[in-house]
Motif scaffolding. Structure first.
Motif, PDB file in Angstrom:
ATOM      1  N   SER A   1      -7.047   4.089   1.672  1.00 14.16           N
ATOM      2  CA  SER A   1      -8.028   5.134   1.367  1.00 14.16           C
ATOM      3  C   SER A   1      -9.436   4.660   1.702  1.00 14.16           C
ATOM      4  O   SER A   1     -10.318   5.480   2.007  1.00 14.16           O
ATOM      5  CB  SER A   1      -7.939   5.529  -0.109  1.00 14.16           C
ATOM      6  OG  SER A   1      -8.182   4.414  -0.952  1.00 14.16           O
TER       7      SER A   1
ATOM      8  N   ASP B   1      -1.663  12.543   4.054  1.00 13.23           N
ATOM      9  CA  ASP B   1      -1.568  11.831   2.785  1.00 13.23           C
ATOM     10  C   ASP B   1      -0.148  11.302   2.599  1.00 13.23           C
ATOM     11  O   ASP B   1       0.816  12.063   2.622  1.00 13.23           O
ATOM     12  CB  ASP B   1      -1.941  12.788   1.648  1.00 13.23           C
ATOM     13  CG  ASP B   1      -2.092  12.079   0.314  1.00 13.23           C
ATOM     14  OD1 ASP B   1      -1.640  10.935   0.187  1.00 13.23           O
ATOM     15  OD2 ASP B   1      -2.674  12.687  -0.604  1.00 13.23           O
TER      16      ASP B   1
ATOM     17  N   GLY C   1       0.591   9.475  -0.161  1.00 13.69           N
ATOM     18  CA  GLY C   1       0.792   9.292  -1.593  1.00 13.69           C
ATOM     19  C   GLY C   1       0.411   7.911  -2.087  1.00 13.69           C
ATOM     20  O   GLY C   1      -0.131   7.081  -1.358  1.00 13.69           O
ATOM     21  N   LEU C   2       0.687   7.678  -3.380  1.00 16.35           N
ATOM     22  CA  LEU C   2       0.362   6.408  -4.023  1.00 16.35           C
ATOM     23  C   LEU C   2       1.488   5.405  -3.819  1.00 16.35           C
ATOM     24  O   LEU C   2       2.666   5.751  -3.904  1.00 16.35           O
ATOM     25  CB  LEU C   2       0.126   6.617  -5.526  1.00 16.35           C
ATOM     26  CG  LEU C   2      -1.102   7.450  -5.907  1.00 16.35           C
ATOM     27  CD1 LEU C   2      -1.086   7.746  -7.399  1.00 16.35           C
ATOM     28  CD2 LEU C   2      -2.379   6.723  -5.512  1.00 16.35           C
ATOM     29  N   HIS C   3       1.099   4.174  -3.568  1.00 18.92           N
ATOM     30  CA  HIS C   3       2.082   3.108  -3.335  1.00 18.92           C
ATOM     31  C   HIS C   3       1.662   1.843  -4.067  1.00 18.92           C
ATOM     32  O   HIS C   3       0.465   1.558  -4.198  1.00 18.92           O
ATOM     33  CB  HIS C   3       2.205   2.789  -1.844  1.00 18.92           C
ATOM     34  CG  HIS C   3       2.798   3.886  -1.028  1.00 18.92           C
ATOM     35  ND1 HIS C   3       4.130   3.921  -0.668  1.00 18.92           N
ATOM     36  CD2 HIS C   3       2.242   4.997  -0.498  1.00 18.92           C
ATOM     37  CE1 HIS C   3       4.369   5.000   0.057  1.00 18.92           C
ATOM     38  NE2 HIS C   3       3.224   5.670   0.169  1.00 18.92           N
TER      39      HIS C   3
ATOM     40  N   GLN D   1      -2.019   0.732  -7.957  1.00 19.79           N
ATOM     41  CA  GLN D   1      -1.494   1.577  -6.894  1.00 19.79           C
ATOM     42  C   GLN D   1      -2.615   1.985  -5.956  1.00 19.79           C
ATOM     43  O   GLN D   1      -3.769   2.110  -6.367  1.00 19.79           O
ATOM     44  CB  GLN D   1      -0.841   2.834  -7.478  1.00 19.79           C
ATOM     45  CG  GLN D   1       0.450   2.578  -8.239  1.00 19.79           C
ATOM     46  CD  GLN D   1       1.109   3.868  -8.660  1.00 19.79           C
ATOM     47  OE1 GLN D   1       0.455   4.808  -9.097  1.00 19.79           O
ATOM     48  NE2 GLN D   1       2.426   3.931  -8.527  1.00 19.79           N
ATOM     49  N   ARG D   2      -2.266   2.200  -4.714  1.00 21.32           N
ATOM     50  CA  ARG D   2      -3.254   2.592  -3.710  1.00 21.32           C
ATOM     51  C   ARG D   2      -2.757   3.819  -2.950  1.00 21.32           C
ATOM     52  O   ARG D   2      -1.578   3.902  -2.615  1.00 21.32           O
ATOM     53  CB  ARG D   2      -3.523   1.451  -2.737  1.00 21.32           C
ATOM     54  CG  ARG D   2      -4.176   0.251  -3.425  1.00 21.32           C
ATOM     55  CD  ARG D   2      -4.459  -0.874  -2.478  1.00 21.32           C
ATOM     56  NE  ARG D   2      -5.054  -1.995  -3.166  1.00 21.32           N
ATOM     57  CZ  ARG D   2      -6.280  -2.465  -2.935  1.00 21.32           C
ATOM     58  NH1 ARG D   2      -7.035  -1.877  -2.021  1.00 21.32           N
ATOM     59  NH2 ARG D   2      -6.752  -3.499  -3.603  1.00 21.32           N
ATOM     60  N   ARG D   3      -3.674   4.728  -2.678  1.00 13.13           N
ATOM     61  CA  ARG D   3      -3.320   5.914  -1.903  1.00 13.13           C
ATOM     62  C   ARG D   3      -3.423   5.567  -0.425  1.00 13.13           C
ATOM     63  O   ARG D   3      -4.428   5.021   0.034  1.00 13.13           O
ATOM     64  CB  ARG D   3      -4.224   7.091  -2.229  1.00 13.13           C
ATOM     65  CG  ARG D   3      -3.800   8.393  -1.531  1.00 13.13           C
ATOM     66  CD  ARG D   3      -4.518   9.590  -2.121  1.00 13.13           C
ATOM     67  NE  ARG D   3      -4.132   9.835  -3.502  1.00 13.13           N
ATOM     68  CZ  ARG D   3      -3.031  10.468  -3.865  1.00 13.13           C
ATOM     69  NH1 ARG D   3      -2.171  10.919  -2.945  1.00 13.13           N
ATOM     70  NH2 ARG D   3      -2.753  10.657  -5.139  1.00 13.13           N
TER      71      ARG D   3
END
Length: 213
Positions: free
Chosen positions: A143, A158, A160-162, A170-172
């Protein structure tokens, strides 16, 4: 006895920060390279990899990147301008399509420690994790990259969050979209299962760089 430097303000100790640089790190990895070696044989694979390396290095210079390290079929490169890094990654993926190769790429922007021309630090590890999470033929960015290239006209989907192994929280994540058809994969038209990778399909939400939300 109280240490004489105990109350020294941290921002006065500039020497400890003198080797830190803000950069965009880029990691690449050829998809299913082991399978390709068995398919093509050692000699043909070696020639193919030599061409892959040559195209990477030729384009890297054009986009203002710097090769930091190379290992096997992957590279670590650094860019001063994040937009150039994303553009390079997309161009390189298309540039090896005729070789029948798919590449995974991860990009992250952050501060790194620079020592003897090598980059160290959290930002480097994040970039490496993104490359490992990228789908075949995908340019996966953090992000941070997506935010700093706002206004460039680049588009992202996108993802998503991981959770990144070894990285707290978590990072998008976002995948770069570089053509009108929305295809993220290049190279041979083969299934992900054939490459030894499976992913659950999910709707993609496009995100313009101008939208920082």
């Amino acid at each position: 006895m109280e240490h004489p430097n105990r109350h020294r303000r941290w921002f006065e100790d500039l020497e400890s920060f003198s080797r830190r640089v803000l950069t965009t790190v880029l990691f690449t990895d050829v998809v299913d390279s082991t399978g390709r070696v068995y398919e093509l044989g050692d000699r043909t694979w070696t020639e193919l990899l030599r061409t892959h390396h040559a195209r990477f290095r030729d384009r890297l210079d054009l986009f203002g990147g710097r090769e930091v390290d190379a290992a096997g079929d992957g590279f670590l490169a650094a860019f001063d301008v994040p937009t150039h890094a994303v553009a390079f990654a997309c161009a390189f993926h298309e540039g090896v399509a005729d070789l029948g190769l798919e590449v995974r790429t991860g990009l992250h922007t952050g501060e790194c420690e620079l020592e003897d021309g090598r980059l160290r630090g959290v930002a480097v590890h994040v970039g490496a994790r993104l490359a490992s999470l990228a789908r075949p033929g995908e340019v996966l960015v953090s992000s941070t990259v997506r935010d700093v290239v706002a206004g460039s006209g680049l588009r992202f989907a996108d993802r998503g969050l991981h959770e990144l192994r070894g990285v707290p929280g978590q990072r998008r994540l976002f995948a770069a979209r570089w053509n009108e058809s929305g295809a993220f994969r290049t190279g041979r038209d083969r299934s992900r299962a054939a490459a030894g990778v499976t992913h659950r399909r999910r709707p993609e939400r496009l995100a313009e760089t101008a939208d920082a939300g």
